[in-house]
Scaffold this active site. Sequence first.
Site, short mmCIF file in Angstrom:
data_model
loop_
_atom_site.label_atom_id
_atom_site.label_comp_id
_atom_site.label_asym_id
_atom_site.label_seq_id
_atom_site.Cartn_x
_atom_site.Cartn_y
_atom_site.Cartn_z
N HIS A 129 17.00 -38.07 0.33
CA HIS A 129 16.05 -38.09 1.45
C HIS A 129 14.66 -37.64 1.02
O HIS A 129 13.89 -37.14 1.86
CB HIS A 129 16.58 -37.23 2.60
CG HIS A 129 17.86 -37.72 3.16
ND1 HIS A 129 17.93 -38.70 4.14
CD2 HIS A 129 19.15 -37.41 2.86
CE1 HIS A 129 19.20 -38.95 4.44
NE2 HIS A 129 19.96 -38.17 3.67
N GLU A 147 8.53 -16.65 -8.05
CA GLU A 147 7.97 -15.30 -7.87
C GLU A 147 7.45 -14.71 -9.16
O GLU A 147 6.36 -14.13 -9.19
CB GLU A 147 9.05 -14.36 -7.31
CG GLU A 147 9.26 -14.41 -5.82
CD GLU A 147 10.29 -13.39 -5.36
OE1 GLU A 147 10.06 -12.75 -4.32
OE2 GLU A 147 11.33 -13.24 -6.03
N GLU A 168 17.38 -19.24 -3.16
CA GLU A 168 17.11 -17.94 -3.77
C GLU A 168 16.76 -18.08 -5.24
O GLU A 168 15.85 -17.41 -5.75
CB GLU A 168 18.32 -17.02 -3.58
CG GLU A 168 18.32 -15.75 -4.42
CD GLU A 168 17.16 -14.80 -4.13
OE1 GLU A 168 16.99 -13.83 -4.89
OE2 GLU A 168 16.41 -15.03 -3.15
N TRP A 192 -2.99 -2.84 -1.64
CA TRP A 192 -2.69 -4.27 -1.70
C TRP A 192 -3.71 -4.94 -0.80
O TRP A 192 -3.71 -4.74 0.41
CB TRP A 192 -1.27 -4.53 -1.22
CG TRP A 192 -0.73 -5.88 -1.60
CD1 TRP A 192 -0.10 -6.22 -2.76
CD2 TRP A 192 -0.74 -7.07 -0.80
NE1 TRP A 192 0.27 -7.55 -2.73
CE2 TRP A 192 -0.11 -8.09 -1.54
CE3 TRP A 192 -1.23 -7.38 0.46
CZ2 TRP A 192 0.04 -9.38 -1.06
CZ3 TRP A 192 -1.09 -8.67 0.94
CH2 TRP A 192 -0.45 -9.66 0.18
N CYS A 241 0.83 -1.20 0.00
CA CYS A 241 0.00 0.00 0.00
C CYS A 241 0.86 1.25 0.00
O CYS A 241 1.78 1.40 0.80
CB CYS A 241 -0.95 0.05 1.18
SG CYS A 241 -2.17 -1.25 1.24
N LYS A 251 6.42 -5.27 -2.77
CA LYS A 251 7.84 -5.02 -2.56
C LYS A 251 8.17 -4.89 -1.08
O LYS A 251 9.17 -5.40 -0.61
CB LYS A 251 8.23 -3.73 -3.29
CG LYS A 251 9.72 -3.42 -3.26
CD LYS A 251 10.52 -4.42 -4.04
CE LYS A 251 11.99 -4.06 -4.13
NZ LYS A 251 12.77 -5.11 -4.79
N ARG A 292 5.83 -0.88 -4.27
CA ARG A 292 5.39 -1.46 -3.02
C ARG A 292 4.39 -2.59 -3.24
O ARG A 292 4.14 -3.38 -2.32
CB ARG A 292 4.77 -0.37 -2.14
CG ARG A 292 5.71 0.77 -1.80
CD ARG A 292 5.02 1.89 -1.07
NE ARG A 292 4.66 1.51 0.27
CZ ARG A 292 5.43 1.64 1.33
NH1 ARG A 292 6.65 2.15 1.20
NH2 ARG A 292 5.03 1.28 2.53
N LYS A 336 13.21 -16.88 -6.92
CA LYS A 336 13.10 -15.96 -8.06
C LYS A 336 12.21 -16.54 -9.16
O LYS A 336 11.38 -15.85 -9.73
CB LYS A 336 14.49 -15.66 -8.64
CG LYS A 336 15.29 -14.64 -7.89
CD LYS A 336 14.67 -13.26 -8.00
CE LYS A 336 15.08 -12.40 -6.82
NZ LYS A 336 14.46 -12.76 -5.54
N ASN A 361 -2.71 2.23 5.16
CA ASN A 361 -1.79 1.12 4.96
C ASN A 361 -1.72 0.36 6.27
O ASN A 361 -1.41 0.95 7.31
CB ASN A 361 -0.40 1.62 4.56
CG ASN A 361 0.62 0.49 4.46
OD1 ASN A 361 0.25 -0.67 4.29
ND2 ASN A 361 1.90 0.83 4.58
N GLY A 362 -2.02 -0.94 6.24
CA GLY A 362 -1.96 -1.73 7.46
C GLY A 362 -3.21 -2.55 7.65
O GLY A 362 -3.99 -2.78 6.72
#
Length: 607
Positions: A502, A486, A479, A74, A2, A602, A27, A483, A98-99
């Site tokens: 395993h 995402e 990582e 968001w 947001c 973000k 964001r 990526k 925002n929140g």
Amino acid sequence: MCGILGILGKAPVAPLLLDGLKRLEYRGYDSAGMASLVNGRIERRRAEGKLSNLARLLEKEPLPGTVGIGHTRWATHGRPTERNAHPHSSDRVSVVHNGIIENFRELKTELEAAGQVFETETDTEAVVHLIDHHLAQQMSPQEAVGAALQRLEGAFALAIVFAGRHDLMIGARRGSPLAVGFGDGEMYLGSDALGLAPLTDRICYLEEGDWAVLTEDGARIFDNQNAAVERPVTQTALSGALIGKGQYRHFMQKEIFEQPAVVGDTLQVFVNPQSRAVTLPDLPIDFAKVPRLTVAACGTAYYAGMVAKYWFEQIARLPVELDIASEFRYREAPLPDGGAALFISQSGETIDTLAALRYARSQDQTILSVVNQPESVIARESDAVLPTLAGPEIGVASTKAFTTQLTVLACLTIAAAKARGAIDAAREAELSAALTEVPARCAELLNHDEAIQAIAHDLAEARDVLYLGRGAMFPMALEGALKLKEISYIHAEGYAAGEMKHGPIALIDETVPVIVMAPSGPLFDKTVGNLSEVSARGGQVILITDPRGAERAGEHAAHVIEVPEVDPLVAPLLYAIPAQLLAYHTAVVKGTDVDQPRNLAKSVTVE
């Protein structure tokens, strides 16, 4: 998450709000809107989806006025529809938020009983009606907001305007960041300094629990007890120029290719190339006496911390406890006397990382942070800040922020190792020299982008992808998988190569690409054994290695991506780049929204 922007100004506000919201797109959001005062009345324009939809609406239905608030939402409570988009308004008041308001259901029940009518699925609407209810009781706007804030539970940043009051705007924060900007007879509110950069470079960051009453003459700030307080006004160095993609197709691509420059910029702060020594700012700790370092972060920053754990323990001989920040405080871990805690965050706003920091503070740990925003909340609450110099990172999937985090952490490792007597001056010089070579080696890798692009066409056909690595390449495998999932939405998992037997080996067949990150060195032969097991079961191996590794094991791979051979300390910085490029080109082939992938933000400023 947001983005909030508020302008108490003199010029037409809608174009300025739209420009500022574009700066806050990084964001993450799924709807957008703005409200202004038009002859004393509150008018709104809202749209589902991207800001371009809001811009088209404004072309058809212009929004006049010089006082307004804007928002990129968001979704948390309620679907991402135009009806649920901010601002939320009554006839008397309009709010962006925002929140998360945790007690909104209780408030809604109470306010509906008092005659307030709710129209949306959002928690934010409870704030609107709570303030409106107080205004109906003949409270002033300041009194109404002060009373409302005492009732709200949860995390929030708020910007509020009032019908008939072209001379007033109120902002408040608890848990989520909010900045006040100072102009010439104009005032501003914003989620961060980047959104305010074209408007002003004079910024005041509200502290936890603060709320601010803005008029054209300035700002009066109150704490959570409604007592007047003074907060410092600083001059930000952020540029007012809108961040652009240049000749690149996406921000993510641009940011990948900026890595040689930003890693070099970061190294200039910490490494003296002539003396081949690391020089840190004065730190409030003596690494020789630190019994244990606690590291916490989220997402990609967590994987940077995982790489650093290998470095600190292998090179500096410093015990490290590593945690995902969102889980750290729930263990209520006892932390040692004289210990230090390190927190890593691109934005410096991540709410879970901030909560972990505050837990460590309660345990009397010395707080260090590695952040890309030196004016952020995490930076301000740290005892010492080690800045990355990545510059604004707009793409949601972190690239240059990650490699600059690794750069800073490598420098910190060398300094800690020297302080603890784990390395001598000669070894410090070797490691420092290896670091100074990284920008040039990164540039070499980026020159082979076309080969990686070709491999991505095959990868885009996969439903599942595995990444393998040993040692510091294990977090790089994690990582790399992050990526890919995402931005391409392909299911991907990273594993320690030794864990193949395993369980994960059961997934291997000819439809599953396996990306193996394996520099030549002490662990190479063991990793090649895992690679052979994958190949024997029909798995399509993509091997990322150096020239010696390619010569020794390339026959087992369908594709080989060569990385320059470097000191093991700096290998993770280089191996990050082909992982980023594979994910990027695969997403482009699939046609996904690379810079703003679905459901992601973000800066995660709510739990």
